[in-house]
Scaffold this active site. Structure first.
Site, mmCIF file in Angstrom:
data_model
loop_
_atom_site.group_PDB
_atom_site.id
_atom_site.type_symbol
_atom_site.label_atom_id
_atom_site.label_comp_id
_atom_site.label_asym_id
_atom_site.label_seq_id
_atom_site.Cartn_x
_atom_site.Cartn_y
_atom_site.Cartn_z
ATOM 1 N N ASN A 189 3.393 -0.257 -8.101
ATOM 2 C CA ASN A 189 2.656 0.724 -7.309
ATOM 3 C C ASN A 189 2.243 1.891 -8.180
ATOM 4 O O ASN A 189 2.585 1.958 -9.357
ATOM 5 C CB ASN A 189 3.490 1.206 -6.116
ATOM 6 C CG ASN A 189 2.644 1.287 -4.854
ATOM 7 O OD1 ASN A 189 1.717 2.075 -4.779
ATOM 8 N ND2 ASN A 189 2.964 0.454 -3.872
ATOM 9 N N PRO A 222 0.830 -1.216 0.000
ATOM 10 C CA PRO A 222 0.000 0.000 0.000
ATOM 11 C C PRO A 222 0.855 1.253 0.000
ATOM 12 O O PRO A 222 1.892 1.320 0.653
ATOM 13 C CB PRO A 222 -0.805 -0.134 1.295
ATOM 14 C CG PRO A 222 -0.897 -1.611 1.505
ATOM 15 C CD PRO A 222 0.415 -2.167 1.037
ATOM 16 N N CYS A 223 0.394 2.266 -0.743
ATOM 17 C CA CYS A 223 1.258 3.405 -1.036
ATOM 18 C C CYS A 223 0.989 4.622 -0.178
ATOM 19 O O CYS A 223 1.722 5.601 -0.250
ATOM 20 C CB CYS A 223 1.095 3.808 -2.497
ATOM 21 S SG CYS A 223 -0.599 4.338 -2.889
ATOM 22 N N GLN A 224 -0.040 4.645 0.649
ATOM 23 C CA GLN A 224 -0.424 5.878 1.324
ATOM 24 C C GLN A 224 0.698 6.539 2.131
ATOM 25 O O GLN A 224 0.838 7.751 2.092
ATOM 26 C CB GLN A 224 -1.616 5.625 2.263
ATOM 27 C CG GLN A 224 -2.911 5.317 1.536
ATOM 28 C CD GLN A 224 -3.085 3.840 1.280
ATOM 29 O OE1 GLN A 224 -2.121 3.088 1.285
ATOM 30 N NE2 GLN A 224 -4.315 3.416 1.060
#
Length: 658
Positions: free
Chosen positions: A168, A118-120
């Site tokens: 991503n 996950p990139c947040q």
């Protein structure tokens, strides 16, 4: 079912329960699976797998997914139904869970680790904190559920596969000057991997949508990443190619749209894409061709739109949102074009994905097609669960293309002593050259002990003036060795300014005269001097902050070394990616970045580049356009600089035209 102000009956679809794949297995049976179905196969692990878009890409590229890991129950049910191997519910942010995974995989020979963490958190992560996370394998309990990229890297380090694939969104790199990506690359290179970073347009690999992704590849067998040839625009997969064969649906406002199972009749000339999507699906039926009910006013809106209609152009009495705030709230797709990027937001509403012909939004099956999931692939849970899984997925055709670049190479052997990645060697030479330049007349262009915040501020403020390098050097020399600005030094700077514009810039330093404490606080210096964005970036670079300088000169050096045109086409995206390999990570990264800026200004000029003076000339792809004897002499150091310019100018004109 109940009707609220939304305008249609609100209902949940049925919940689809799926049987596990006949060759799936559970942890307690994994060794047996390895000796049976998994025997002799090239095995992969998919971390943060979701429903399995990347897993399917790996499968298409001839890997077998031995284990997929995620924390989403519905996505894991989908994965377990569509793939052999293990589908494991684990929180990889928890070090104990990672220990359990690595222990479980000990009996297997894992060839590839893939995943899209996950990139947040990427753009928010503090840079010193990142280094700490990497060094301690992400085992900080305060961050274990945030910095999941470090968890991914930890698993790679411990499994030591032959190849690594990370996917991503581009924001993973663009949001923080690729700091996390460069850090991961450096760590992989320390382990003996060659790496490659690319920003990839998914449509160039057959995906019928606008979707740009960041792909990081690594391998420790050879330094070769051969991607298949990209599609040209005229050969792209259009929306018509993707979903044009699916049955039309009767659409009546507020009534149910589509069904779980509908009859399917193949057209006389299905597209090649449609034929691929129909493989191993039931010939007479299509599954999950259903979407949300349509409001009466939306039915009118959808019916009156075409692919170019803006929300502001919809009849005012039908608009429910402020047209100035929601300019692209509705988007009708075009049969002859690509779809918008399918995202997880489609689970909330489908207004970005209005069918080209019918007054409705895309169905689950149509969204799956646009993401390149075949029709045999089913999604567990409700309709909304399916949309969310599809939107979060890696398009399988993109995953396949990336995985193919990591296939084993039979005709090359691992060099004795292991790989020595090309870009790591380039960075070593660049660092050595830059360290030497610190002792030259160019000292004021490079971060280091000799460069205080005062000198950096003087260079940054004067950087936009039309001054000769010797004039700028003379002015900075006035404050060389100083850590704060006195009134006498300010007067001397003003007197040395060659133009009125330069003198006015010097005057901007006046508020910090005599304030020695402020010069130690970089943020206060930027604020009190009111540095403009470009000035602030240069100041930060010269005081040693790790960032990518996207000035034209540095981008030109990177583009020529890579043999690309990123300095003239996609400077802020592909241009930055080209810089990544040269800058790398670590304490010397700012020095290398400043050195590239210096080379771009003084040596690798747009016209008549002085290749014989460039420390990176022997690595330059553009050298094929330059006289070979110039490179030979540059490498051996035998050139007499007084005899070269005429010859170099002619060769440089050729290189400057690339």
């Amino acid at each position: 079912m109940r009707k609220q102000h939304y305008g249609v009956p609100l209902e949940r679809s049925d919940c689809l329960e799926l049987k596990r794949h006949r060759n799936s297995c559970k942890p307690e049976n994994f060794v047996k699976w390895l000796n049976g179905f998994g025997s002799g196969k090239r095995l992969a692990v998919d971390l943060f797998s979701g429903a399995g878009g990347l897993s399917l890409g790996l499968e298409r590229a001839k890997w077998t997914v031995a284990a997929a890991v995620d924390f989403d129950e519905r996505a894991l049910q989908t994965h377990a139904a569509n793939f052999p191997g293990m589908s494991l519910k684990m929180d990889l942010g928890n070090p104990d869970e990672r220990d359990r995974l690595v222990k479980l995989l000990e009996p297997a020979k894992i060839d590839l680790v893939a995943g899209g963490p996950p990139c947040q958190p990427f753009s928010r992560a503090g840079r010193s904190k990142i280094r700490s996370l990497v060094e301690h394998h992400g085992r900080d309990p305060h961050d274990r559920r945030k910095e999941l990229w470090s968890a991914y890297l930890d698993v790679v380090k411990r499994l030591r596969p032959r190849a690594v694939l990370m996917e991503n969104v581009p924001d993973m790199g663009l949001g923080d000057d690729f700091f996390v990506v460069r850090t991961i690359e450096e760590q992989l290179e320390d382990l003996g991997y060659a790496t490659q970073v690319r920003l990839v347009d998914a449509w160039r690999y057959g995906v019928p949508q606008h979707r740009k992704r960041l792909i990081l590849l690594a391998r420790n067998d050879v330094e070769r990443f051969e991607w298949r040839q990209e599609l040209e625009h005229e050969n792209r997969t259009t929306l018509q190619d993707a979903i044009g064969d699916l049955p039309a649906l009767p659409v009546v406002a507020t009534e149910r749209v589509g069904q779980r199972v509908l009859p399917y009749t193949s057209p006389s000339k299905p597209s090649k894409f449609a034929q691929d999507m129909r493989k191993w699906a039931r010939k007479d039926r299509v599954w999950d061709h259903m979407t949300r009910r349509v409001r009466k006013d939306d039915w009118e809106i959808f019916s009156s739109m075409d692919s170019k209609t803006l929300y502001s152009e919809i009849a005012p009495d039908l608009q429910r949102y402020k047209a100035d705030h929601f300019t692209d709230k509705y988007k009708k797709l075009d049969w002859s074009d690509l779809s918008r990027s399918i995202t997880a937001h489609i689970a909330k509403d489908g207004y970005w994905y209005i069918h080209p012909d019918q007054p409705r939004t895309l169905t689950v099956r149509e969204a799956a097609r646009v993401q390149t999931f075949p029709d045999r692939f089913r999604f567990a849970g409700t309709r909304s669960d399916a949309f969310r899984q599809i939107g979060n997925a890696v398009p399988p055709l993109l995953g396949e293309a990336a995985a193919e670049a990591l296939l084993p190479v039979s005709d090359e052997q691992l060099p004795e002593g292991g790989l020595k990645p090309r870009w790591r060697t380039v960075r070593m030479d660049l660092t050595a050259w830059a360290e030497g330049q610190r002792e030259s007349e160019h000292w004021y262009q490079l971060p280091g002990e000799q460069m205080s915040g005062l000198q950096a501020a003087v260079v940054a403020i004067l950087s936009g003036t039309k001054m000769q390098p010797t004039q700028l050097a003379g002015m900075v020399t006035i404050v060389r060795g100083r850590t704060s600005l006195s009134k006498t030094a300010l007067t001397a700077l003003a007197a040395a300014a060659p133009t009125e514009a330069a003198r006015k810039r010097v005057d901007r330093l006046a508020p910090l005269v005599g304030k020695s404490a402020v010069w130690g606080d970089e943020e206060k210096v930027r604020e009190q001097l009111e540095l403009k964005p470009a000035e602030a970036r240069l100041y930060q670079l010269l005081v040693g902050e790790d960032l990518l300088w996207v000035g034209q000169g540095a981008l030109r050096v990177a583009a020529r070394l890579h043999g690309s045109d990123s300095d003239r086409t996609n400077r802020l995206s592909d241009g930055r990616v080209d810089l990544v390999n040269l800058v790398g990570a670590g304490e010397e990264a700012p020095l290398r970045m400043a050195a590239l800026r210096l080379i771009g200004s003084n040596v690798c000029r747009a016209k008549e580049p002085l290749c014989y003076e460039c420390p990176l000339s022997k690595y330059c792809v553009a050298r094929d356009n330059v006289s070979s004897d110039l490179f030979t002499d540059a490498m051996s150091g035998t050139h007499d600089r007084n005899t070269v310019p005429a010859q170099a100018r002619e060769a440089g004109r050729t290189a400057g035209r690339r």
